[in-house]
Design a protein around this motif. Sequence first.
Motif, PDB file in Angstrom:
ATOM      1  N   GLY A  98     -11.798  -5.305   9.421  1.00  0.00           N
ATOM      2  CA  GLY A  98     -12.055  -4.184   8.419  1.00  0.00           C
ATOM      3  C   GLY A  98     -10.652  -3.345   8.538  1.00  0.00           C
ATOM      4  N   LYS A  99      -9.603  -4.063   9.112  1.00  0.00           N
ATOM      5  CA  LYS A  99      -8.545  -3.020   9.440  1.00  0.00           C
ATOM      6  C   LYS A  99      -7.725  -2.881   8.005  1.00  0.00           C
ATOM      7  CE  LYS A  99      -7.405  -5.130  13.968  1.00  0.00           C
ATOM      8  NZ  LYS A  99      -6.482  -5.577  14.799  1.00  0.00           N
ATOM      9  N   GLY A 100      -6.937  -1.730   7.996  1.00  0.00           N
ATOM     10  CA  GLY A 100      -6.114  -1.676   6.693  1.00  0.00           C
ATOM     11  C   GLY A 100      -4.836  -2.115   6.424  1.00  0.00           C
ATOM     12  N   PHE A 101      -4.205  -2.301   5.445  1.00  0.00           N
ATOM     13  CA  PHE A 101      -2.702  -2.708   5.222  1.00  0.00           C
ATOM     14  C   PHE A 101      -1.770  -1.559   5.483  1.00  0.00           C
ATOM     15  CE2 PHE A 101      -5.376  -5.326   2.191  1.00  0.00           C
ATOM     16  CZ  PHE A 101      -4.879  -6.612   2.568  1.00  0.00           C
ATOM     17  N   PRO A 102      -0.675  -2.270   6.258  1.00  0.00           N
ATOM     18  CA  PRO A 102       0.409  -1.125   6.482  1.00  0.00           C
ATOM     19  C   PRO A 102       0.996  -0.474   5.221  1.00  0.00           C
ATOM     20  CG  PRO A 102       1.195  -3.536   6.587  1.00  0.00           C
ATOM     21  CD  PRO A 102      -0.300  -3.463   6.508  1.00  0.00           C
ATOM     22  N   VAL A 103       0.904   0.889   5.363  1.00  0.00           N
ATOM     23  CA  VAL A 103       1.477   1.786   4.212  1.00  0.00           C
ATOM     24  C   VAL A 103       2.982   1.720   4.105  1.00  0.00           C
ATOM     25  CG1 VAL A 103       1.419   4.137   3.426  1.00  0.00           C
ATOM     26  CG2 VAL A 103      -0.417   3.285   4.587  1.00  0.00           C
ATOM     27  N   GLY A 104       3.513   1.505   2.868  1.00  0.00           N
ATOM     28  CA  GLY A 104       4.864   1.370   2.695  1.00  0.00           C
ATOM     29  C   GLY A 104       5.752   0.266   2.690  1.00  0.00           C
ATOM     30  N   ARG A 105       4.947  -0.880   3.280  1.00  0.00           N
ATOM     31  CA  ARG A 105       5.673  -2.102   3.518  1.00  0.00           C
ATOM     32  C   ARG A 105       4.999  -3.169   2.796  1.00  0.00           C
ATOM     33  NH1 ARG A 105       5.158  -5.727   7.882  1.00  0.00           N
ATOM     34  NH2 ARG A 105       3.965  -4.260   8.853  1.00  0.00           N
ATOM     35  N   GLY A 106       5.838  -3.836   2.136  1.00  0.00           N
ATOM     36  CA  GLY A 106       5.361  -4.982   1.254  1.00  0.00           C
ATOM     37  C   GLY A 106       4.756  -6.161   2.252  1.00  0.00           C
ATOM     38  N   VAL A 107       3.537  -6.985   1.986  1.00  0.00           N
ATOM     39  CA  VAL A 107       3.178  -7.938   2.847  1.00  0.00           C
ATOM     40  C   VAL A 107       2.759  -8.996   2.003  1.00  0.00           C
ATOM     41  CG1 VAL A 107       2.602  -6.495   4.960  1.00  0.00           C
ATOM     42  CG2 VAL A 107       0.790  -6.716   2.982  1.00  0.00           C
ATOM     43  N   THR A 110     -10.943  -3.067  -5.014  1.00  0.00           N
ATOM     44  CA  THR A 110     -11.738  -1.986  -4.864  1.00  0.00           C
ATOM     45  C   THR A 110     -11.684  -1.546  -3.181  1.00  0.00           C
ATOM     46  OG1 THR A 110     -13.299  -3.568  -3.997  1.00  0.00           O
ATOM     47  CG2 THR A 110     -13.361  -3.026  -6.395  1.00  0.00           C
ATOM     48  N   ASN A 111     -12.137  -0.267  -3.090  1.00  0.00           N
ATOM     49  CA  ASN A 111     -11.955   0.171  -1.529  1.00  0.00           C
ATOM     50  C   ASN A 111     -12.903  -0.338  -0.707  1.00  0.00           C
ATOM     51  OD1 ASN A 111     -13.076   2.438   0.466  1.00  0.00           O
ATOM     52  ND2 ASN A 111     -11.261   3.085  -0.398  1.00  0.00           N
ATOM     53  N   SER A 112     -12.547  -0.832   0.543  1.00  0.00           N
ATOM     54  CA  SER A 112     -13.283  -1.538   1.547  1.00  0.00           C
ATOM     55  C   SER A 112     -14.545  -0.964   1.868  1.00  0.00           C
ATOM     56  CB  SER A 112     -12.205  -2.194   2.693  1.00  0.00           C
ATOM     57  OG  SER A 112     -11.839  -0.972   3.330  1.00  0.00           O
ATOM     58  N   SER A 113     -14.634   0.477   1.920  1.00  0.00           N
ATOM     59  CA  SER A 113     -15.802   1.148   2.426  1.00  0.00           C
ATOM     60  C   SER A 113     -16.516   1.655   1.230  1.00  0.00           C
ATOM     61  CB  SER A 113     -15.342   2.721   3.031  1.00  0.00           C
ATOM     62  OG  SER A 113     -14.396   2.328   4.035  1.00  0.00           O
ATOM     63  N   SER A 114     -16.139   2.278   0.148  1.00  0.00           N
ATOM     64  CA  SER A 114     -17.028   2.779  -0.791  1.00  0.00           C
ATOM     65  C   SER A 114     -17.247   1.646  -2.025  1.00  0.00           C
ATOM     66  CB  SER A 114     -16.502   4.060  -1.514  1.00  0.00           C
ATOM     67  OG  SER A 114     -15.226   3.597  -1.815  1.00  0.00           O
ATOM     68  N   GLY A 115     -16.218   0.869  -2.220  1.00  0.00           N
ATOM     69  CA  GLY A 115     -16.473  -0.180  -3.252  1.00  0.00           C
ATOM     70  C   GLY A 115     -15.969   0.315  -4.530  1.00  0.00           C
ATOM     71  N   ALA A 153       0.807  -1.254   0.118  1.00  0.00           N
ATOM     72  CA  ALA A 153      -0.024   0.069  -0.029  1.00  0.00           C
ATOM     73  C   ALA A 153       0.703   1.095   0.078  1.00  0.00           C
ATOM     74  CB  ALA A 153      -0.993   0.065   1.348  1.00  0.00           C
ATOM     75  N   ASN A 154       0.872   2.028  -1.181  1.00  0.00           N
ATOM     76  CA  ASN A 154       1.869   3.254  -1.072  1.00  0.00           C
ATOM     77  C   ASN A 154       1.189   4.453  -0.579  1.00  0.00           C
ATOM     78  OD1 ASN A 154       3.588   1.667  -2.691  1.00  0.00           O
ATOM     79  ND2 ASN A 154       2.281   2.035  -4.428  1.00  0.00           N
ATOM     80  N   THR A 155      -0.295   4.521  -0.520  1.00  0.00           N
ATOM     81  CA  THR A 155      -0.975   5.401   0.179  1.00  0.00           C
ATOM     82  C   THR A 155      -2.166   4.888   1.229  1.00  0.00           C
ATOM     83  OG1 THR A 155      -2.611   5.618  -1.572  1.00  0.00           O
ATOM     84  CG2 THR A 155      -0.733   6.878  -1.876  1.00  0.00           C
ATOM     85  N   ASP A 156      -2.852   5.896   1.936  1.00  0.00           N
ATOM     86  CA  ASP A 156      -3.883   5.421   2.749  1.00  0.00           C
ATOM     87  C   ASP A 156      -5.123   4.705   1.848  1.00  0.00           C
ATOM     88  OD1 ASP A 156      -2.457   6.340   5.004  1.00  0.00           O
ATOM     89  OD2 ASP A 156      -3.389   8.242   4.920  1.00  0.00           O
ATOM     90  N   ALA A 157      -5.170   5.486   0.670  1.00  0.00           N
ATOM     91  CA  ALA A 157      -6.151   4.613  -0.144  1.00  0.00           C
ATOM     92  C   ALA A 157      -5.751   3.183  -0.371  1.00  0.00           C
ATOM     93  CB  ALA A 157      -6.477   5.655  -1.240  1.00  0.00           C
ATOM     94  N   GLY A 158      -4.839   3.180  -0.669  1.00  0.00           N
ATOM     95  CA  GLY A 158      -4.444   1.703  -1.039  1.00  0.00           C
ATOM     96  C   GLY A 158      -4.464   0.847   0.141  1.00  0.00           C
ATOM     97  N   ALA A 159      -4.262   1.324   1.365  1.00  0.00           N
ATOM     98  CA  ALA A 159      -4.220   0.647   2.584  1.00  0.00           C
ATOM     99  C   ALA A 159      -5.574  -0.028   2.789  1.00  0.00           C
ATOM    100  CB  ALA A 159      -3.901   1.199   3.806  1.00  0.00           C
ATOM    101  N   ALA A 160      -6.686   0.610   2.161  1.00  0.00           N
ATOM    102  CA  ALA A 160      -8.165   0.031   2.342  1.00  0.00           C
ATOM    103  C   ALA A 160      -8.513  -0.730   1.293  1.00  0.00           C
ATOM    104  CB  ALA A 160      -9.060   1.378   2.560  1.00  0.00           C
ATOM    105  N   ALA A 161      -7.623  -1.430   0.641  1.00  0.00           N
ATOM    106  CA  ALA A 161      -8.163  -2.271  -0.649  1.00  0.00           C
ATOM    107  C   ALA A 161      -8.439  -3.485  -0.081  1.00  0.00           C
ATOM    108  CB  ALA A 161      -6.776  -2.471  -1.447  1.00  0.00           C
ATOM    109  N   VAL A 162      -9.337  -4.203  -1.197  1.00  0.00           N
ATOM    110  CA  VAL A 162      -9.897  -5.494  -1.108  1.00  0.00           C
ATOM    111  C   VAL A 162      -9.736  -5.982  -2.550  1.00  0.00           C
ATOM    112  CG1 VAL A 162     -12.036  -6.701  -0.677  1.00  0.00           C
ATOM    113  CG2 VAL A 162     -11.632  -4.964   0.677  1.00  0.00           C
TER     114      VAL A 162
END
Length: 544
Positions: A384-393, A520-525, A339-348
Motif C-alpha cells: 500500500g505504499k505510494g509512488f515517489p512525488v516529482g520523479r518518473g518511475v 483511481t485512488n488506492s484508498s477511496s477508489g 506523481a505530481n502531487t500526493d494525490a497522484g502518489a496514491a494512484a492505482v
Amino acid sequence: MVVLSASVCTRQGKALVSRQFVEMNRLRVEGLLAAFPKLIGHAKQHTYVETDAVRYVYQPLENNLYLLLITTKASNIVEDLGTLRLLAKVVPDVAGGFQEHAINENAFELIFAFDEVLTAGGYKEDVSLSAIRTNLLMDSHEEKIANALQKSKQDAAKVEMQKKAKTLQEEKMANLRQSFVTGQPTSVPTGRMEGFGGGGAPSQQGAIGGFMDQFQQSNQQNQQQQNNVPEEYNPYAALQQPKAVAAAAPKVLAKSGMKLGGMGGGKKNSLISAMAAEDNLFGGASAGADFGFGAPVAPPAAAPSTPLTLSLEEKITVSMNREGAVESCEVKGIMNLTANTDAGAAAVIAVNKAQLPPSFNYATHPKVDKKGYEQQGILSLKGGKGFPVGRGVGILRWSHSSEDGAPISINCWPEDEGNGRIMVNIEMELLRDDLVLHDVNILIPLGTQQPPAIESIDGQMKHDPAAGMMCWHFDVVDASVSNGSLEFSVEGTNPDVFFPIQIAFRSETLLCPIVVTGVTNSSSGAPIPNEMTKTFSAERYQVA
C-alpha cells in the motif's frame, strides 16, 4: 585431412606457439612435442615422420625453429604439405620474422591466423594469404566511410573555429582603435601618470602607454577566447557530449525507501545516428529536429496540470537486408508514471491485461504488486505504499521479437551504369495499415559530396554535401500514403557506399495494444485526473 595440432617449436621440442584443433590435454601435447626431436635425424631432409599413433609433418625455419603439424596417420599427406607451406608464409607475415622474441610477442595473432587456415576439428579452409590478412585486419568498408565522415566534420569544425576566433580578434582590435581615435577615457596606472608630471590631463605618450597596456590585456583575453572556441563554437561538439540546456539542478539526497528507475535510453553507437541527431536529420524522432522540412519545434515543457502523468513509450530495433527482407526485429516498451502531487502518489493503474496478446513478454517492477497485476491487471506498489512525488518511475515493461513487426520496408537497388555514375532505385512501403507514422526520414549515404540528380521522387529530399548524405522525407505515411519511390543518379562506381540506410519516424500508435482502463485512488477508489502520452519511435532501424 585431420590436423590435431599446429605449433612453432624449437629443435629441443619447446613450443613457442601451439594450437590444438581437437580435444587434447596438456600432458599429451607436451609428450608429443617432447618426442619430436628424438624422431628427426640431424642429416635427414624428410618433411614428415610417423609413429604408431600420429604423423609429424614439419618444415625447418630459421634460427633453429620448426613449423610442426601433428596429424592422424590417415590424413592426406599432400594436403598436409599444402597446409604446411601456407602456414610457413603466414608466420613471417604475422610475426614479422622467425625470431623467437617476435613469435612470442605475436603469439595471439598467430593463433588467430592458424584458426583462419584450420577449422575446429582440424580441417583445412580454402583460403589465401591475402584473405587471411583481410580477416585479421577485420577491414570494414562501412568503418572507412564512417571514419572519413568523422574526419571531414572535424576538419570543418576546426575551420569554423579558426574563422570565429579571427572574427573575434578583429572585432576586439576595431573597438580598441575606435576608443583610441575618439579619445575615450582610458584607465592609466598612477605610476605612468607621474612620469609625465603634474596632476593634469595625460599627455599623448601617456595615452599611447595606456592603449598599449589595454592592447596587451586584450591579447591575453583574446588568447583565452581562442582556447575556449572549440567548446563554444564547435558545431559538432554533440558527437562528444550533449550541451546543457539549463543550469544543472542541485543534487537531492533521496530518502531511504522505494527506488524505481525509469526507462534507460538506448545507446546510439552508430556514427550515422549521432551525425543525424546533431545535424537535425531525423525530424520529430530526434529531439524535435526538422532537417529543413518545417517540422514544428516542441515548445518548452509546461508545469504539470494534473496530479498524475503517464507516459507509454515504445522503441523498435530493426535490421533489414538490401532486398527489403527483415532479418531481426525487436520491440521494447515501458510505462512510466510521474506523481505530481500526493494525490497522484496514491494512484492505482488498471490495464487490459486479459486482452493483451501472449506474443509480448511483460514484466512489472520488483516493487510493484505482481499478484495484483497477474490476477486483476492492477499496477500498484506492494504494502500500500505510494509512488515517489516529482520523479518518473517505470512500472511495466514489455518486449516482442518477430520478423513481422517491422512497420516499414526499404528496397534499394544501386546499379553501376559504367560511365562513372550509379543509378539508384529505392522503394518504401508501409507494412502495417494500422499505423500512422510522422516525420519519416530515410538517410542515405552517397559516398560523395556531389549532389544527386533526381529522376523521380515521392515526398521530399534534402542533400547534405558536408556529410555526403541525402535525406528522403515524408511528413506522414499511413494507409492512404503507404508507399513511395525514389530514383536518382550520382557520381561513383561502388554500389556498396549507399549502405547502411538509416530510418527514423515518430508515431502516437503503439504496436502493443495496451490500454489504461482506469486510474483511481488506492484508498477511496475515486478516479484521479491524469495526462497520458504515447510515443512510438525507431531506436535503430537499418538496412545493410
